[in-house]
Design a protein around this motif. Structure first.
Motif, short mmCIF file in Angstrom:
data_model
loop_
_atom_site.label_atom_id
_atom_site.label_comp_id
_atom_site.label_asym_id
_atom_site.label_seq_id
_atom_site.Cartn_x
_atom_site.Cartn_y
_atom_site.Cartn_z
N UNK A 71 0.83 -1.21 0.00
CA UNK A 71 0.00 0.00 0.00
C UNK A 71 0.86 1.25 0.00
N UNK A 72 1.92 1.26 0.80
CA UNK A 72 2.76 2.45 0.88
C UNK A 72 3.52 2.70 -0.42
N UNK A 73 4.03 1.65 -1.04
CA UNK A 73 4.79 1.82 -2.28
C UNK A 73 3.88 2.19 -3.45
N UNK A 74 2.74 1.54 -3.57
CA UNK A 74 1.82 1.85 -4.66
C UNK A 74 1.21 3.24 -4.50
N UNK A 75 1.00 3.67 -3.26
CA UNK A 75 0.39 4.97 -3.02
C UNK A 75 1.37 6.12 -2.94
N UNK A 76 2.64 5.82 -3.05
CA UNK A 76 3.66 6.86 -2.88
C UNK A 76 3.72 7.81 -4.07
N UNK A 77 3.82 9.10 -3.74
CA UNK A 77 3.99 10.14 -4.76
C UNK A 77 5.09 11.09 -4.30
N UNK A 78 6.31 10.67 -4.46
CA UNK A 78 7.49 11.49 -4.14
C UNK A 78 7.64 11.82 -2.66
N UNK A 79 6.95 11.08 -1.79
CA UNK A 79 7.19 11.23 -0.36
C UNK A 79 8.15 10.16 0.15
N UNK A 80 8.29 9.10 -0.62
CA UNK A 80 9.20 8.01 -0.30
C UNK A 80 10.18 7.81 -1.45
N UNK A 81 11.38 7.39 -1.10
CA UNK A 81 12.34 6.98 -2.11
C UNK A 81 12.64 5.51 -1.94
N UNK A 82 13.14 4.88 -2.99
CA UNK A 82 13.45 3.46 -2.90
C UNK A 82 14.89 3.24 -3.33
N UNK A 83 15.67 2.64 -2.44
CA UNK A 83 17.07 2.40 -2.74
C UNK A 83 17.46 0.94 -2.71
N UNK A 84 16.46 0.07 -2.80
CA UNK A 84 16.73 -1.36 -2.71
C UNK A 84 16.97 -2.00 -4.06
N UNK A 85 17.22 -3.30 -4.01
CA UNK A 85 17.52 -4.06 -5.23
C UNK A 85 16.47 -5.09 -5.57
N UNK A 86 15.44 -5.25 -4.71
CA UNK A 86 14.40 -6.23 -5.00
C UNK A 86 13.52 -5.72 -6.14
N UNK A 87 13.48 -6.49 -7.22
CA UNK A 87 12.74 -6.07 -8.40
C UNK A 87 11.25 -5.95 -8.11
N UNK A 88 10.72 -6.83 -7.27
CA UNK A 88 9.28 -6.80 -7.00
C UNK A 88 8.86 -5.50 -6.33
N UNK A 309 17.01 -0.66 4.92
CA UNK A 309 16.99 0.76 4.59
C UNK A 309 16.55 1.04 3.16
N UNK A 310 15.72 0.17 2.60
CA UNK A 310 15.30 0.31 1.21
C UNK A 310 14.31 1.45 0.99
N UNK A 311 13.38 1.64 1.93
CA UNK A 311 12.31 2.64 1.75
C UNK A 311 12.64 3.85 2.61
N UNK A 312 12.88 4.97 1.96
CA UNK A 312 13.38 6.16 2.62
C UNK A 312 12.38 7.31 2.54
N UNK A 313 12.42 8.19 3.52
CA UNK A 313 11.48 9.29 3.60
C UNK A 313 12.11 10.53 2.98
N UNK A 314 11.40 11.12 2.01
CA UNK A 314 11.94 12.26 1.28
C UNK A 314 11.49 13.59 1.89
#
Length: 457
Positions: A71-88, A309-314
């Protein structure tokens, strides 16, 4: 005194995997499966199977984090950044999801495995000791309904986007699957049918469950889930009723400080705060918290923390807080900014808390022009003053939704609040196929009755 509700993940007892033998202990017939009459022959067998339902619910791809971070990743609009390597996860972050997405597959699969366990329990209620029937049925119904609710929210058009009676939801499987045949190739039920089953199960569960139930689901957990269901349907009066019942029960209370809601293992000995209504517990022996896995990180100055630390707050999100808001200071920046909500390695995975109920009551009262339980401004001020802010004299719908966004950030509400309010994720409208998970390709391949979601080949 209130008892907090949480889940210990337990393996299924060996009593579910019995073997038959002759008189000689060495003369054992090899067994790959067991007849259901032998597996579920005593009250204890059914109770152990119910523990298996909780174990499935706590799975990292289900209520151990999967539903929430999706829910957080699909609903994100530039409030979160993603620095991970998991393709899913990257696919969800970019809104470029494929039918082979691993999260879409495992969340679907593990949810239906758990639903099947619930169905086994519900078909064996007559075996239970009489004094346990109501509670066990209530728990199984609560788990099954919760899974169907979150499945239909992620894998189907949202409620109110077109015709609910026509839009494909998810398949409703209400009897145990003990051997796969063509008869098990069932089509998707409509969104309306899924919601009807969810409400039926939760309403029944609420009537059967006790107010206190040691570490398992209570009537308050069912009521909290019902409040979410009704809110998604814009049934504001019903959502208000459920939220108000929980608040007025006195069984829970707001924590004095916002920060004390988290670090349940590090600072609270693994116990839930008084505000928690229901959560998944992670111990040093068992359980998984995938919110910590992806939102957290190992912080040198805070022993017991971990995560990728994949999901970061912008900065866009951090700029939303007023000066002096304790919630706006609840971040940490090792080399990038993270929320502190999910740093605790063995922290409990939150599902429902009282703060959400205050926000739901405030919103629904405002929309309806009522003051059931309290004026909307009073409920909002209970949240604001706890965060260290001055009380506000007035509220608007926009200010209420803003408080909800800040208070419940990174707890799994993002996508669903956007959809029910018909907002957008950046330039993507709330009803875009990009914001709906695909039916896993593996399921499509084996079940010709399943129809894929729009936008997926």
């Amino acid at each position: 005194m209130k008892k907090n509700i949480f889940i210990y993940s337990l393996a299924l007892s060996a009593s579910l995997f019995l073997t038959s033998s002759c008189d000689s202990k060495l003369d054992v017939a090899p067994t790959q499966s067991i007849d259901e009459n032998a597996a579920l022959s005593t009250s204890r067998d059914v109770e152990v199977t119910l523990i298996g339902c909780y174990d499935g619910l706590q799975d990292g791809d289900v209520y151990g984090g999967g539903f929430q971070y999706s829910s957080e990743l699909l609903g994100n609009s530039d409030e979160l950044g993603f620095g991970g390597t998991f393709q899913n996860l990257l696919e969800m972050f970019n809104k470029e999801i494929t039918t082979a997405n691993a999260t879409a597959l495992t969340t679907w699969r593990d949810s239906y495995v758990t639903i099947n366990r619930c169905n086994n329990v519900l078909t064996a209620l007559d075996i239970l000791d009489e004094d346990k029937k109501a509670r066990v049925e209530g728990e199984a119904r609560f788990i099954r309904a919760s899974l169907y609710f979150d499945l239909v929210r992620l894998y189907a058009k949202t409620w109110g986007d077109g015709d609910n009676a026509v839009n494909p939801g998810v398949p409703l499987v209400l009897t145990p699957t003990r051997g796969v045949t063509d008869a098990d190739n069932v089509p998707r039920n409509s969104v309306a049918e899924v919601y009807a089953l969810v409400i039926e199960d939760l309403t029944k569960a609420k009537s059967l469950l006790p107010e206190e139930n040691t570490i398992y689901a209570t009537k308050y957990a069912a009521s909290a889930q019902l409040s979410r269901v009704y809110l998604m349907q814009s049934n504001f009066a019903a959502a208000r009723t459920e939220a108000n019942e929980i608040i007025e029960s006195g069984a829970f209370e707001l924590n004095a400080t916002f920060s004390s809601l988290f670090f349940t293992f590090l600072t609270n000995g693994g116990a839930n705060p008084d505000e928690y209504i229901f959560s998944m517990v992670v111990t040093q022996q068992d359980g998984v918290n995938d919110m910590t896995t992806f939102f957290g990180a190992a912080i040198d100055d805070i022993p017991g923390t971990s995560g990728r630390g994949d999901i970061r707050v912008l900065a866009k999100h951090r700029a939303l807080y007023e000066v002096g808001d304790q919630r706006g200071a609840f971040f940490i920046s090792p080399s990038y900014t993270l929320t502190q909500k999910h740093l605790d390695t063995f922290g409990n995975v939150l599902q429902f808390r009282l703060g959400e109920m205050y926000l739901t009551r405030a919103e629904t009262n405002f929309r309806l022009g009522t003051a059931v339980g309290a004026m909307p401004v009073e409920d909002i001020n209970a949240i604001r003053t706890r965060a260290g802010l001055k009380a506000t004299a007035t509220v608007t719908l926009a200010s209420i939704l803003r408080e909800r966004h800040l208070e419940l950030a990174f707890e799994g509400h993002m996508l669903h609040d956007i959809k029910r309010n018909k907002l957008a994720v950046g330039t993507i409208p709330y009803n875009s196929p990009k914001l709906i998970l695909p039916i896993p390709q593996r399921e499509i391949d084996v079940n010709p009755e399943l129809v894929q979601n729009e936008g997926y080949n």
